[in-house]
Design an enzyme around this catalytic site. Structure first.
Site, PDB file in Angstrom:
ATOM      1  N   LYS A 213      51.063  60.697  60.545  1.00 24.63           N
ATOM      2  CA  LYS A 213      49.582  61.113  60.506  1.00 24.63           C
ATOM      3  C   LYS A 213      49.078  61.783  62.214  1.00 24.63           C
ATOM      4  O   LYS A 213      49.925  61.069  63.209  1.00 24.63           O
ATOM      5  CB  LYS A 213      48.671  60.020  60.097  1.00 24.63           C
ATOM      6  N   ARG A 247      53.472  53.295  52.699  1.00 23.99           N
ATOM      7  CA  ARG A 247      53.628  54.531  52.034  1.00 23.99           C
ATOM      8  C   ARG A 247      54.419  55.620  53.232  1.00 23.99           C
ATOM      9  O   ARG A 247      53.634  55.731  54.229  1.00 23.99           O
ATOM     10  CB  ARG A 247      52.387  55.125  51.750  1.00 23.99           C
TER      11      ARG A 247
HETATM   12  N1  HH2 Z   1      47.794  59.621  52.673  1.00 29.75           N
HETATM   13  C1  HH2 Z   1      48.355  60.921  51.986  1.00 29.75           C
HETATM   14  C2  HH2 Z   1      48.392  61.271  50.618  1.00 29.75           C
HETATM   15  N2  HH2 Z   1      48.068  60.138  49.761  1.00 29.75           N
HETATM   16  N3  HH2 Z   1      47.841  57.783  49.140  1.00 29.75           N
HETATM   17  C3  HH2 Z   1      47.557  56.613  49.993  1.00 29.75           C
HETATM   18  N4  HH2 Z   1      47.273  55.542  48.954  1.00 29.75           N
HETATM   19  N5  HH2 Z   1      47.378  56.354  51.303  1.00 29.75           N
HETATM   20  C4  HH2 Z   1      47.507  57.494  52.203  1.00 29.75           C
HETATM   21  O1  HH2 Z   1      47.497  57.063  53.406  1.00 29.75           O
HETATM   22  C5  HH2 Z   1      47.818  58.706  51.897  1.00 29.75           C
HETATM   23  C6  HH2 Z   1      47.884  58.716  50.245  1.00 29.75           C
HETATM   24  C7  HH2 Z   1      48.431  62.108  52.955  1.00 29.75           C
HETATM   25  O2  HH2 Z   1      49.675  62.278  53.262  1.00 29.75           O
HETATM   26  P1  HH2 Z   1      50.776  63.335  52.738  1.00 29.75           P
HETATM   27  O3  HH2 Z   1      50.915  62.579  51.354  1.00 29.75           O
HETATM   28  O4  HH2 Z   1      51.972  63.129  53.619  1.00 29.75           O
HETATM   29  O5  HH2 Z   1      50.232  64.504  53.100  1.00 29.75           O
HETATM   30  P2  HH2 Z   1      49.374  65.771  51.932  1.00 29.75           P
HETATM   31  O6  HH2 Z   1      48.205  65.070  51.455  1.00 29.75           O
HETATM   32  O7  HH2 Z   1      49.263  66.824  52.865  1.00 29.75           O
HETATM   33  O8  HH2 Z   1      50.148  66.031  50.923  1.00 29.75           O
END
Ligand code: HH2
Length: 269
Positions: A213, A247
């Site tokens: 992030k 995660r």
């Molecule tokens: N962060 C993202 C997505 N889902 N779920 C939880 N519980 N906690 C988090 O911090 C979280 C999440 C964002 O990251 P990522 O899935 O890598 O990216 P994107 O939303 O662009 O798919």
């Protein structure tokens, strides 16, 4: 229980989207997603979290049909071919319901159950729910986020989500302070550093999602495709500070850093 108290739960990220902030477009076909999932399980993932909508800052929402079409075939394959619980990363009841029917056991909702029917379908399926903290919507959440006392306010808002989930009949609840979801870098740092206090206050397991992030990039100056060391450090420190689950994108690296953190946490206790 999916998030057992006897170990730190490693949740592997599988974004089957064209536009996720760090891995968008890599896993859009089921075969690539399955291959990555196998690697994550071999590396020690306890849960696989499949997402069909990017919730990065500024992301436009996708419609439920598109999200379901991305997610469900992948969930089906993972459930059929791998022995670990599958989680669906969605804010929509319709998508959660379809993924649960396909065998998912966890609903990971970054909005903390804003759609009440999502909590009802999860409860009916006996699923675990991860409740994230987010103010506003991904498209606008980073426009000048403000907290007077981030730990207290996030704690209160998560406690309200937990109460709604309990009332809906959800049995296993995990809270997540939503690192980067409507938060400045300082807010994310405070929530990560003080996760143990949050956990004690909420009385449920807490998950931290710091992987790749932007607040990490702010510290090291590294771009999103070069933040693995920062991510492993953040995962380890979150665990040392009291997180029950992390995660992560790079499960193999996180498994090693988290093992050290768990050992140190054990030694401190
Ligand atoms: N962060 C993202 C997505 N889902 N779920 C939880 N519980 N906690 C988090 O911090 C979280 C999440 C964002 O990251 P990522 O899935 O890598 O990216 P994107 O939303 O662009 O798919």
């Amino acid at each position: 229980m999916v998030f057992g108290a006897d170990r730190v739960t490693l949740v592997g990220i599988l974004n089957v989207t064209p536009d996720s902030f760090s891995d968008g477009g890599r896993l859009v076909d089921a075969e690539s997603a399955l291959a990555e999932a196998r690697r994550q399980v071999e590396a020690g993932a306890h849960v696989l979290d499949v997402g069909g909508e990017s919730t990065r800052p500024g992301a436009a929402p996708v419609d439920a049909h598109t999200e379901r079409t991305r997610v469900v075939p992948v969930v089906e394959r993972l459930v059929a071919e791998l022995g670990v619980p599958v989680s669906v990363d969605t804010r929509r009841a319709e998508v959660a319901e379809a993924a649960l029917a396909a065998g998912a056991r966890v609903v990971n909702d970054v909005s903390g159950g804003r759609e009440p029917r999502l909590l009802e379908v999860a409860a009916a399926a006996g699923a675990t729910v991860v409740l994230g903290h987010m103010r506003g919507e991904p498209a606008t959440m980073q426009r000048d986020p403000h907290f007077d006392d981030v730990l207290r306010e996030v704690g209160q808002e998560l406690a309200a989500s937990i109460e709604r989930a309990r009332r809906a009949g959800v049995k296993e609840i995990v809270a997540d302070p939503g690192i980067g979801f409507g938060k400045e870098a300082d807010h994310s740092l405070a929530l990560l550093a003080r996760v143990g206090e949050l956990r004690a206050e909420l009385g449920v397991p807490v998950m931290i999602g710091a992987s790749r992030k932007s607040f990490l990039g702010r510290i090291s100056g590294r771009p999103v495709d070069d933040r693995e060391l920062e991510s492993h450090t953040a995962a380890a420190l979150a665990v040392f500070a009291g997180a029950d689950a992390v995660r992560v994108h790079d499960v193999a690296g996180a498994a090693r850093s988290v093992a050290v953190a768990e050992a140190l946490r054990g030694a401190r206790a």
